[in-house]
Structures are given as structure tokens and as C-alpha cells.
Design a protein around this motif. Sequence first.
Motif, PDB file in Angstrom:
ATOM      1  N   LEU A  25       0.823  -1.214   0.000  1.00 41.47           N
ATOM      2  CA  LEU A  25       0.000   0.000   0.000  1.00 41.47           C
ATOM      3  C   LEU A  25       0.854   1.260   0.000  1.00 41.47           C
ATOM      4  CD1 LEU A  25      -2.929  -0.845   2.458  1.00 41.47           C
ATOM      5  CD2 LEU A  25      -2.876  -1.009  -0.030  1.00 41.47           C
ATOM      6  N   HIS A  26       1.868   1.310   0.854  1.00 42.67           N
ATOM      7  CA  HIS A  26       2.698   2.511   0.945  1.00 42.67           C
ATOM      8  C   HIS A  26       3.559   2.699  -0.298  1.00 42.67           C
ATOM      9  CE1 HIS A  26       2.045   4.076   5.081  1.00 42.67           C
ATOM     10  NE2 HIS A  26       1.589   2.851   5.268  1.00 42.67           N
ATOM     11  N   LEU A  27       4.100   1.611  -0.816  1.00 44.51           N
ATOM     12  CA  LEU A  27       4.903   1.720  -2.037  1.00 44.51           C
ATOM     13  C   LEU A  27       4.038   2.132  -3.224  1.00 44.51           C
ATOM     14  CD1 LEU A  27       7.190  -1.412  -1.577  1.00 44.51           C
ATOM     15  CD2 LEU A  27       7.899   0.986  -1.445  1.00 44.51           C
ATOM     16  N   ASP A  28       2.815   1.658  -3.255  1.00 41.98           N
ATOM     17  CA  ASP A  28       1.899   2.037  -4.323  1.00 41.98           C
ATOM     18  C   ASP A  28       1.568   3.528  -4.243  1.00 41.98           C
ATOM     19  OD1 ASP A  28       0.341   1.710  -6.547  1.00 41.98           O
ATOM     20  OD2 ASP A  28      -1.365   0.847  -5.477  1.00 41.98           O
ATOM     21  N   ALA A  29       1.319   4.018  -3.027  1.00 38.92           N
ATOM     22  CA  ALA A  29       1.024   5.439  -2.853  1.00 38.92           C
ATOM     23  C   ALA A  29       2.202   6.305  -3.281  1.00 38.92           C
ATOM     24  CB  ALA A  29       0.662   5.724  -1.397  1.00 38.92           C
ATOM     25  N   ALA A  30       3.413   5.776  -3.124  1.00 36.46           N
ATOM     26  CA  ALA A  30       4.623   6.521  -3.513  1.00 36.46           C
ATOM     27  C   ALA A  30       5.027   6.258  -4.953  1.00 36.46           C
ATOM     28  CB  ALA A  30       5.774   6.142  -2.579  1.00 36.46           C
ATOM     29  N   GLN A  31       4.191   5.494  -5.691  1.00 30.62           N
ATOM     30  CA  GLN A  31       4.464   5.156  -7.084  1.00 30.62           C
ATOM     31  C   GLN A  31       5.791   4.400  -7.242  1.00 30.62           C
ATOM     32  OE1 GLN A  31       4.098   8.784  -9.345  1.00 30.62           O
ATOM     33  NE2 GLN A  31       1.891   8.889  -9.051  1.00 30.62           N
ATOM     34  N   LEU A  32       6.043   3.530  -6.293  1.00 27.62           N
ATOM     35  CA  LEU A  32       7.250   2.700  -6.324  1.00 27.62           C
ATOM     36  C   LEU A  32       6.923   1.221  -6.470  1.00 27.62           C
ATOM     37  CD1 LEU A  32       9.265   4.385  -3.410  1.00 27.62           C
ATOM     38  CD2 LEU A  32       9.608   4.698  -5.872  1.00 27.62           C
ATOM     39  N   LEU A  33       5.661   0.911  -6.773  1.00 29.73           N
ATOM     40  CA  LEU A  33       5.211  -0.472  -6.775  1.00 29.73           C
ATOM     41  C   LEU A  33       5.109  -1.018  -8.195  1.00 29.73           C
ATOM     42  CD1 LEU A  33       4.050  -2.752  -4.875  1.00 29.73           C
ATOM     43  CD2 LEU A  33       1.784  -1.925  -5.579  1.00 29.73           C
ATOM     44  N   ALA A  34       5.681  -2.206  -8.401  1.00 30.65           N
ATOM     45  CA  ALA A  34       5.467  -2.920  -9.660  1.00 30.65           C
ATOM     46  C   ALA A  34       3.980  -3.246  -9.777  1.00 30.65           C
ATOM     47  CB  ALA A  34       6.296  -4.197  -9.687  1.00 30.65           C
ATOM     48  N   PRO A  35       3.320  -2.931 -10.901  1.00 34.30           N
ATOM     49  CA  PRO A  35       1.855  -3.057 -10.996  1.00 34.30           C
ATOM     50  C   PRO A  35       1.308  -4.433 -10.656  1.00 34.30           C
ATOM     51  CG  PRO A  35       2.716  -1.803 -12.858  1.00 34.30           C
ATOM     52  CD  PRO A  35       3.914  -2.347 -12.123  1.00 34.30           C
ATOM     53  N   TRP A  36       2.030  -5.499 -10.969  1.00 39.84           N
ATOM     54  CA  TRP A  36       1.497  -6.841 -10.741  1.00 39.84           C
ATOM     55  C   TRP A  36       1.324  -7.151  -9.265  1.00 39.84           C
ATOM     56  CZ3 TRP A  36       4.823 -10.005  -8.012  1.00 39.84           C
ATOM     57  CH2 TRP A  36       6.184  -9.687  -8.048  1.00 39.84           C
ATOM     58  N   TRP A  37       1.994  -6.384  -8.380  1.00 34.94           N
ATOM     59  CA  TRP A  37       1.831  -6.609  -6.955  1.00 34.94           C
ATOM     60  C   TRP A  37       0.421  -6.270  -6.488  1.00 34.94           C
ATOM     61  CZ3 TRP A  37       3.826  -9.288  -3.241  1.00 34.94           C
ATOM     62  CH2 TRP A  37       5.158  -9.685  -3.297  1.00 34.94           C
ATOM     63  N   ARG A  38      -0.272  -5.369  -7.190  1.00 34.61           N
ATOM     64  CA  ARG A  38      -1.647  -5.034  -6.794  1.00 34.61           C
ATOM     65  C   ARG A  38      -2.550  -6.261  -6.907  1.00 34.61           C
ATOM     66  NH1 ARG A  38      -0.932  -0.643 -10.549  1.00 34.61           N
ATOM     67  NH2 ARG A  38       0.026   1.152  -9.486  1.00 34.61           N
ATOM     68  N   ALA A  39      -2.376  -7.014  -7.995  1.00 37.19           N
ATOM     69  CA  ALA A  39      -3.185  -8.217  -8.184  1.00 37.19           C
ATOM     70  C   ALA A  39      -2.856  -9.270  -7.135  1.00 37.19           C
ATOM     71  CB  ALA A  39      -2.973  -8.774  -9.594  1.00 37.19           C
ATOM     72  N   VAL A  40      -1.578  -9.459  -6.848  1.00 36.06           N
ATOM     73  CA  VAL A  40      -1.170 -10.432  -5.824  1.00 36.06           C
ATOM     74  C   VAL A  40      -1.740 -10.048  -4.465  1.00 36.06           C
ATOM     75  CG1 VAL A  40       0.801 -11.398  -4.585  1.00 36.06           C
ATOM     76  CG2 VAL A  40       0.923 -11.071  -7.063  1.00 36.06           C
ATOM     77  N   ASN A  41      -1.595  -8.782  -4.116  1.00 36.02           N
ATOM     78  CA  ASN A  41      -2.098  -8.313  -2.828  1.00 36.02           C
ATOM     79  C   ASN A  41      -3.612  -8.436  -2.749  1.00 36.02           C
ATOM     80  OD1 ASN A  41      -1.355  -7.152  -0.264  1.00 36.02           O
ATOM     81  ND2 ASN A  41      -2.342  -5.254  -0.934  1.00 36.02           N
ATOM     82  N   GLY A  42      -4.279  -8.217  -3.864  1.00 34.38           N
ATOM     83  CA  GLY A  42      -5.730  -8.340  -3.886  1.00 34.38           C
ATOM     84  C   GLY A  42      -6.203  -9.757  -3.631  1.00 34.38           C
ATOM     85  N   GLU A  43      -5.451 -10.743  -4.096  1.00 36.27           N
ATOM     86  CA  GLU A  43      -5.829 -12.135  -3.851  1.00 36.27           C
ATOM     87  C   GLU A  43      -5.512 -12.567  -2.429  1.00 36.27           C
ATOM     88  OE1 GLU A  43      -7.667 -14.177  -5.800  1.00 36.27           O
ATOM     89  OE2 GLU A  43      -7.865 -12.258  -6.826  1.00 36.27           O
ATOM     90  N   LEU A  44      -4.426 -12.050  -1.881  1.00 37.25           N
ATOM     91  CA  LEU A  44      -4.036 -12.443  -0.522  1.00 37.25           C
ATOM     92  C   LEU A  44      -5.020 -11.960   0.535  1.00 37.25           C
ATOM     93  CD1 LEU A  44      -0.154 -11.954  -0.637  1.00 37.25           C
ATOM     94  CD2 LEU A  44      -1.448 -14.097  -0.589  1.00 37.25           C
ATOM     95  N   VAL A  45      -5.915 -11.040   0.163  1.00 37.04           N
ATOM     96  CA  VAL A  45      -6.934 -10.596   1.114  1.00 37.04           C
ATOM     97  C   VAL A  45      -7.829 -11.765   1.522  1.00 37.04           C
ATOM     98  CG1 VAL A  45      -8.712  -9.964  -0.572  1.00 37.04           C
ATOM     99  CG2 VAL A  45      -8.570  -8.731   1.597  1.00 37.04           C
ATOM    100  N   LEU A  46      -7.926 -12.770   0.671  1.00 38.85           N
ATOM    101  CA  LEU A  46      -8.744 -13.946   0.978  1.00 38.85           C
ATOM    102  C   LEU A  46      -8.113 -14.823   2.042  1.00 38.85           C
ATOM    103  CD1 LEU A  46      -9.731 -14.974  -2.663  1.00 38.85           C
ATOM    104  CD2 LEU A  46     -11.042 -13.609  -1.031  1.00 38.85           C
ATOM    105  N   LEU A  47      -6.816 -14.650   2.280  1.00 34.44           N
ATOM    106  CA  LEU A  47      -6.087 -15.488   3.236  1.00 34.44           C
ATOM    107  C   LEU A  47      -5.630 -14.722   4.465  1.00 34.44           C
ATOM    108  CD1 LEU A  47      -4.492 -18.055   4.089  1.00 34.44           C
ATOM    109  CD2 LEU A  47      -2.633 -17.242   2.614  1.00 34.44           C
ATOM    110  N   ARG A  48      -5.154 -13.510   4.280  1.00 36.93           N
ATOM    111  CA  ARG A  48      -4.378 -12.780   5.285  1.00 36.93           C
ATOM    112  C   ARG A  48      -5.112 -12.661   6.625  1.00 36.93           C
ATOM    113  NH1 ARG A  48      -3.086  -8.994   1.926  1.00 36.93           N
ATOM    114  NH2 ARG A  48      -4.990  -7.833   2.276  1.00 36.93           N
TER     115      ARG A  48
END
Length: 358
Positions: A25-48
Motif C-alpha cells: 500500500l505505501h509503495l503504491d502510494a509513492a508510485q514505487l510499486l510494480a503493478p502486478w503486486w496489486r493483483a497479488v495483494n488483492g488475492e491475498l486478502v482472501l487469506l491474510r
Amino acid sequence: MRRLPALDVARGLAIVLVVLHHAVLHLDAAQLLAPWWRAVNGELVLLRMPLFFCVSGVLAASAATRSWVVLVRSRLVTLLWVFVLWSVVRFAVFRAVTPRFQPWEADSLVPLLLAPVRPTTGLWYLYALAVFTVAARVLGRRAGWLLVPAAVLSLAASELWVRAPFYVWHQMARCFVFFLLGWCLRELLLRWLGAVRAGPAAVCSAVGAVALVAHGAGWLRVPGAASALSVLAVVCGLAFAALLTLLPGASGVVRACGWLGRRTLPVYLVHELVVGVGTSAVVALGAGDGGRPGWLPPVWAVLAVLVSLGVHAVAVRAGAGWLYSAPAVLAERVGAALGTAGRVVRAGGGGRGARGTP
């Protein structure tokens, strides 16, 4: 209560996923995040958080045998103490040090002042854990009656058929069923974790991974699929933790995850501060101009875990353990006040409540 290694490993894995989530989340807000991490993070919400709450429910189930005085003094006072204390710390740090990427909880004093009744902080897990523990303790053996209604509520929240007015309440509606599953099925889960073998555990882990990938690819996008996958992900997450304990070559990982699983509170309280301040520093120094490397979120998460544990060790040695646990005098006074209130109620009721007294 039996403390199986797999349970600590599962909790350690869950806190790592929580830290990774905030790093993303913080890296995304700072525009430092590789885009594919958003999809990975979105799926991990089902487990985390489902896994975190399920394990917490198993560990909290011993509260069913405690008196209210002991429960309040040993668990609830500390949960609420650190929730309020660190909410203030977070507000101060995020507002003063990371103004560009501050969480929305630091926008004004109003959310901070209302946190005890309307939590909007990233520490909402502590608040939810206190509420869930009280609810399950009040119900006692009848807590299982809530499993079906809680599952329906979780489904409705996951599918956005109902929307709570605040994010934290919405997440609590989604996650309560997983706490109850751990609380009500504690003995069954412990027996299964203690008896499962490497082969079935590996198959279960693989099934969970494939299901999450399939959902991420859009193949399981039907109503109710996310909720069903969350239940499957929790079972498979526990199976994966058990599998690690059964693999001879994974002993180092098991020791590390188990050790971390017994120290989740210091990590949970501090990690987002580390991630937020670190991300802000990278941007201020211009060090993030080199691109968006995919390895940055896990490295950021590992750094946040290590710094959080280091801060805890320094605080304890410096005599500041009260940052992580309610002062003993406070817990004793609250427990004494509750005991006095219970005696007054019993006296007023003519002793009729003796069987349910604190």
C-alpha cells in the motif's frame, strides 16, 4: 492448552502477510510499486486476515474457562491499552513525518478521538479481537450458534451486499466468522494439525494455491466464491504451516516463523510506521527514481519486521515494556473494579447470579 508448532508457524506467516500488505500500500502510494503486486495483494486478502483471526480464535478459546476478572485483567486491558496508545503514536508519526503518504486515519483529530467507539485506525485487528473475545465469552458454549449467522454476514460483506459505514466495521463483519471457527472448532483443529501427514498437507496446500491463482485469473468470479475461497485458504494455510513443520529441510524456516508467531504484537504495532517513514525517506532522497523493482515489497516487509522486533527489544531493555503491555497497576485496578461491581450486582440480585459471577 497444547501449543502446536504449526499454530505458531501459521500465525507467523499471517503477520508476514499483514506486513507485506502495508508495504504494498505505501509503495503504491509513492508510485514505487510494480503493478502486478496489486493483483497479488488483492488475492491475498482472501487469506491474510481470515487466517490471522482463525488462529487468534484458537488461541483465545482458553478464555472460555476464565472468570471475567481474569479475562479483563490478562487480555482485554492490554488489547485496549495498546490500541489507544499506539493509535496516538501513529497519528503523531504519520501526520508529522509522512504527510505525503499518511493513512487517512491521520487526516484530522476527529478519527483519533472517536477511535475507542468508531475505530478507523490500521490497528483495527486489536479492537476487533477484543470485541470478538467478549462476544464469544458472553455466549460461552452457545457461541457455535452464531457460526451460520456470522457466515451469512461475512458473505454479505464480502460480496458488498451490505456495506458498513466504516471500513473497520465492514472488515469485522467479514472476519468474525473466522474467529468463531477458531474458537468453536479449537480442539478439532488442534487434533488435525497434530495428526496431518506431509502428503495430505502438501496436496491441501497446492489446492489452496491453485484456487487463489484461478480466482485471480477470473475463473472463479461467481457470487460467494470469494467467501468459499477464504475458508479454503484458511484450511490450506494451516495445512501449509503443518507441512513446514514436517519437512526436515525447513527446520530453520519453522523456527523463524514459530518464533515470530509468538511475537506478533510488537510487529503489528510498529511495522507500518517503519514502512511509512521508510517509504517517505526514499522519496525525499530521490532514491526511488530508478524504477519499480518487484523485489521491493518483500524486502520492505522483511526490513519492517526486523526493525519492529529491534524497537521492541530496545524498549523492553529500557524499561518501556508498558508500550506493549498495560501497566500491571492498571490491569489490577480494572480487575478489582470489575470484581467489586460483580459483588454489588450479586448483592443486589439476592445471590441469584452466583453461577455466572466474575
